[in-house]
Design a protein around this motif. Structure first.
Motif, short mmCIF file in Angstrom:
data_model
loop_
_atom_site.label_atom_id
_atom_site.label_comp_id
_atom_site.label_asym_id
_atom_site.label_seq_id
_atom_site.Cartn_x
_atom_site.Cartn_y
_atom_site.Cartn_z
N UNK A 60 64.06 37.27 39.23
CA UNK A 60 63.26 37.58 40.41
C UNK A 60 62.47 36.36 40.86
N UNK A 61 61.89 35.65 39.90
CA UNK A 61 61.09 34.46 40.25
C UNK A 61 61.93 33.41 40.96
N UNK A 62 63.14 33.17 40.46
CA UNK A 62 63.98 32.12 41.03
C UNK A 62 64.62 32.53 42.34
N UNK A 63 64.78 33.79 42.59
CA UNK A 63 65.38 34.23 43.85
C UNK A 63 64.33 34.56 44.91
N UNK A 64 63.08 34.45 44.55
CA UNK A 64 61.99 34.67 45.52
C UNK A 64 61.65 33.32 46.16
N UNK A 65 61.51 33.29 47.51
CA UNK A 65 61.13 32.03 48.17
C UNK A 65 59.85 31.46 47.57
N UNK A 66 59.79 30.15 47.48
CA UNK A 66 58.68 29.47 46.81
C UNK A 66 57.32 29.86 47.39
N UNK A 67 57.27 30.05 48.70
CA UNK A 67 55.98 30.37 49.33
C UNK A 67 55.59 31.83 49.17
N UNK A 68 56.48 32.63 48.58
CA UNK A 68 56.18 34.05 48.39
C UNK A 68 55.93 34.39 46.91
N UNK A 69 56.05 33.42 46.02
CA UNK A 69 55.88 33.68 44.59
C UNK A 69 54.40 33.81 44.23
N UNK A 70 54.16 34.67 43.22
CA UNK A 70 52.80 34.73 42.67
C UNK A 70 52.66 33.70 41.57
N UNK A 71 51.51 33.68 40.96
CA UNK A 71 51.23 32.63 39.96
C UNK A 71 52.17 32.73 38.77
#
Length: 887
Positions: free
Chosen positions: A476-487
């Protein structure tokens, strides 16, 4: 015209209002009520603008003496403008004087002001093209603004045909070698001056070599000439040099200056490289080597396509002969002006005024200054300030080139080219290449799909290797756009991305290594792509100029502004020469494949009666042999230019040039075989009353001249023994070093002559630029001559000079390791060293060898220290004044 809402009540109301209100009020009501749609309407002056001007402006701007000479009662008056110039620029309201005054509230200065709606109508009318009822893109209402050319102007020396009068009588007939000397001696004797003695043979051969070849003579050639006792030894030498292929390389460079040749477009910071430009450069070299008659040389360059009827041969599917290919290559002369056009420029508003007209204007300047020696460009915006050239003449000449250069149908500069194939060959090649492109595109798509499939497979495979409790979170982290990721996701992505999502370069290394089946499939597709590419048909293309089909009008541009066009102008030439050599052109049939305008113009230029063409060329040749022309301003034979120092000689040479069949080599022979040319440049100042001619305009001695930039570099390579004599071909690339120095790419081509180096407008070779190689903005009719510290610093510190000195040292030591100074001086200066020079050079060598031995330490051999010392001496000789100056 009017768009009325179809409601009966509104129609009746509008009809009643219209019957009772003046036209202007009716127009305003329509706008206010929204019944008139101007967004889709092409507004005209008579129906939309004149009612507004009639109500608000004509109290001042009409009648026999309108305010500021601006008559706004007619479209002609608006377009003509007043004291401040044209009131309207087509399709450019923001830069139109009329709109500027209206928008600023300055017009009208008193009384009722224009409403926002009225301003909108005027602004839109201007931006729509400022059209009138039934008008086209050229305002035919505005007539010519030329002036009558008087007899006095026509009698100016450069506008009268050259006359060959009898040779003047001189006292010192024994000093005469050919007719040139009569004219020079006549002026000298009148000023009570005497010519200088003839230069010695070593000086003469070095002078002749550099003048004709741009290279120094080898010591063996100098020695042979010095002992040649034949009475015609010197004449034989000149003939031998004129027959050398190096002659064309030397003299082509002179012509390329005035033609404005460069290998780049020179626009903004891009300075786009022009890969096909070199063909024109090669054409010029061949033309000089073959002594192509100058009239033919001009005919081909100005109208080569029309001269050989290229379009007819192409449409008839004829195989193109060498003559046809040579002629269309020659038209590269008309493609040397800076041209910034790209395919996307067609979408730019007013692209013709911003980008296309400047190229046309620069082309006219190149032709006018290089061939006719006049500043025609000064008549673009108004009548010429000094010469009898009305503004109308500029646009008559511009019309000559409009058949090819069409602002409204502009061909982007990279697409304006011709093929050397026949029509059927070209169509067949184009079809095959189109098929190749389609197939390659399809295969590259397959390759991309294959890569994406294995990229996804690798991601899944690597993800599966992670601990099951974090696997889904990492995905999930890697497929989520960088600007939409949480910490937490950012932390996981940073930790696992290098393995699961490597960059493209790393991925292209990993996929073949981890998946052999991917490598097999990838290589198979790449093999198919290579096979397809091998089917591609490669053919020659030429950067040429050629007419487009159909007629094209040429507008007279008021004040030179493409957005303020006036009446249509017919093709023509200089009005001042009409009584001497009239311009004749017959309008071709509608189905004609070319307009014939450029060919008519070229024939006008090469008419034997033409007052400028032959004079200008012989003056250029003279200038390169004496450092200054008979007319000191080679690009300006008008009133603002310098008058000829020897007008009768200039005329005699011009007539001789034409009668010799326009042979450039014949003019070389005449000049170089004269006693005037063979004079020494060194004279006893005490014996010569120099005050009578301090500037040596009368030529009582030969002039001391510094070598041009290219000759300096070529001479250095020649003496170093590294010069490669390979001729022709694409321009040699350059390299920009971190310190900003621009040199040639580090391969064998760096040792070729300077004429083959890329001549970039914005990135000139550092060494050539230091010695005044012109930076080509338009063209260069005369190079500047500077003497600045950077020249000495360049000779001492440039990478090219250091490498040349090292090669020179190797050549010297290979020839005579025991006495390098004597051999080095002979190679560099074409003479033996004097005893004091030999003593000084030997002392310098000993001192430098000790210094190098100390700096190298015990590990260095004596030979290495010796070589470096000799290289220092060679570097010093290559930097000496005697090396870069011609006596």
């Amino acid at each position: 015209m009017w768009k009325i809402e179809p409601r009966k009540a509104r129609s009746i109301r509008m009809k009643n209002l219209r019957a009772s209100l003046p036209r202007l009020s009716w127009l305003v009501i329509l706008l206010i009520t929204g019944s008139l749609s101007v967004a889709d309407e092409k507004l005209t002056f008579e129906n939309h603008v004149l009612p507004i001007l009639h109500a608000k402006c004509l109290s001042c701007h009409t009648g026999e003496q309108p305010k500021a000479s601006l008559d706004l009662s007619t479209r002609r008056g608006v377009m003509q403008g007043g004291k401040s110039g044209p009131a309207v620029r087509r399709a450019a309201a923001e830069s139109s004087l009329l709109w500027e005054r209206i928008a600023a509230g300055e017009m009208p200065p008193k009384g009722e002001r224009l409403t926002a709606e009225e301003k909108g109508i005027i602004r839109k009318w201007i931006n729509d093209g400022a059209i009138g009822e039934g008008s086209d893109n050229i305002d035919s209402a505005v007539g010519p603004t030329g002036e009558e050319i008087g007899d006095e102007s026509r009698q100016f020396w450069s506008f009268r045909p050259p006359q060959r009068n009898g040779l003047p009588m001189v006292n010192s007939v024994d000093l005469v070698r050919n007719p040139i000397d009569y004219f020079i001696l006549d002026k000298l004797e009148a000023a009570q001056l005497a010519p200088s003695p003839e230069a010695d043979r070593r000086t003469l051969i070095r002078r002749a070599y550099f003048d004709l070849l741009g290279l120094p003579p080898e010591p063996e050639a100098v020695d042979a000439f010095c002992v040649d006792e034949r009475p015609d030894a010197y004449e034989r030498l000149i003939d031998e040099l004129l027959a050398s292929p190096a002659y064309g390389e030397r003299w082509a460079r002179h012509w390329l200056d005035v033609a404005g040749y460069a290998d780049s477009a020179g626009i903004l910071s891009e300075d786009r490289f022009l890969p096909l430009a070199y063909r024109y450069r090669d054409y010029v070299i061949q033309a000089f080597n073959n002594d192509k008659p100058y009239d033919r040389f001009l005919l081909e360059q100005i109208a080569g396509d029309e001269l050989v009827d290229y379009r007819h041969h192409y449409e008839n599917d004829d195989a193109l002969s060498d003559e046809i290919i040579e002629a269309i290559t020659a038209t590269g002369y008309l493609r040397t002006a800076p041209d910034s056009s790209r395919p996307d420029f067609s979408t730019i508003k007013n692209a013709d005024s911003q980008y296309f007209y400047p190229t046309i204007n620069d082309t006219i300047q190149i032709v006018a200054t290089s061939v006719m020696g006049i500043t025609l460009q000064c008549a673009r915006c108004h009548n010429h300030m000094f010469d009898p050239i009305p503004q109308e003449d500029f646009y008559r000449v511009q019309a000559i080139f409009m058949g090819a250069y069409r602002p409204s149908q502009w061909i982007p500069q990279m697409e304006r080219r011709l093929t050397t194939l026949s029509k059927s060959q070209f169509e067949s090649a184009s079809q095959r290449n189109k098929e190749v492109d389609e197939q390659v595109k399809k295969l590259k798509g397959e390759l991309s799909t294959l890569r994406e499939r294995f990229k996804t497979k690798r991601f899944d495979d690597q993800l599966a290797k992670l601990a099951e409790n974090i696997r889904e979170a990492v995905r999930v982290a890697l497929t989520t756009p960088a600007d939409k990721r949480d910490e937490a996701q950012n932390k996981l992505a940073k930790q696992h991305a290098p393995l699961l999502q490597p960059d493209d370069k790393k991925l292209d290394e990993l996929l073949p290594a981890e998946y052999p089946e991917y490598m097999t499939s990838r290589d198979a597709i790449n093999g198919q792509i290579a096979d397809e590419q091998s089917r591609r048909y490669f053919y020659d293309e030429i950067r040429a100029l050629y007419d487009l089909p159909g007629e094209v009008p040429t507008p007279f541009l008021r004040r030179g502004d493409a957005l303020t066009p006036g009446h249509a102008v017919a093709p023509g030439a200089l009005s001042v020469t009409e009584g001497v050599v009239p311009f004749t052109w017959k309008r071709p049939a509608a189905e004609a494949e070319t307009s014939g305008r450029r060919l008519a113009f070229a024939r006008w230029l090469t008419d034997h009666r033409h007052p400028l063409t032959a004079r200008v060329m012989v003056n250029r040749i003279w200038r390169h042999h004496f450092g200054q022309g008979i007319v000191a301003t080679p690009g300006d034979f008008g009133r603002a230019g310098s008058p000829p120092s020897h007008p009768e000689l200039l005329d005699w040479l011009a007539v001789e040039f034409v009668e010799s069949g326009w042979s450039i080599k014949q003019i070389h022979r005449l000049i170089m075989n004269s006693a005037t040319y063979r004079q020494s440049s060194v004279t006893d100042s005490a014996a010569m009353p120099q005050a009578a001619d301090v500037e040596n305009r009368l030529l009582w001695r030969q002039r001391l001249r510094r070598l041009e930039a290219e000759a300096v570099r070529d001479a250095v390579l020649s003496v170093a023994g590294t010069l490669r004599q390979q001729m022709y071909g694409p321009a040699i690339g350059l390299h920009v070093w971190p310190d900003g120095e621009v040199t040639v790419h580090d391969d064998l081509d760096r040792y070729r002559r300077s004429i083959y180096l890329q001549n970039l407008r914005l990135r000139p070779v550092t060494m050539l630029n230091a010695f005044d190689q012109p930076v080509i903005e338009i063209n260069c009719t005369e190079r500047s001559r500077s003497t600045v510290s950077t020249q000495a610093l360049t000779l001492l510190n440039s990478k090219m000079m250091t490498a040349a000195a090292d090669a020179f040292a190797g050549r010297v030591l290979a020839a005579d390791a025991e006495a390098p100074p004597a051999n080095a001086v002979r190679l560099a200066f074409g003479r033996a060293p004097a005893s004091n020079e030999l003593q000084a050079l030997n002392g310098f060598l000993e001192s430098q060898q000790r210094l190098h031995a100390e700096s190298l330490g015990d590990s260095a051999s004596p030979e290495e220290a010796r070589h470096r010392a000799v290289a220092d001496m060679c570097h010093m000789l290559l930097s000496a004044n005697e090396f870069i100056y011609i006596d």
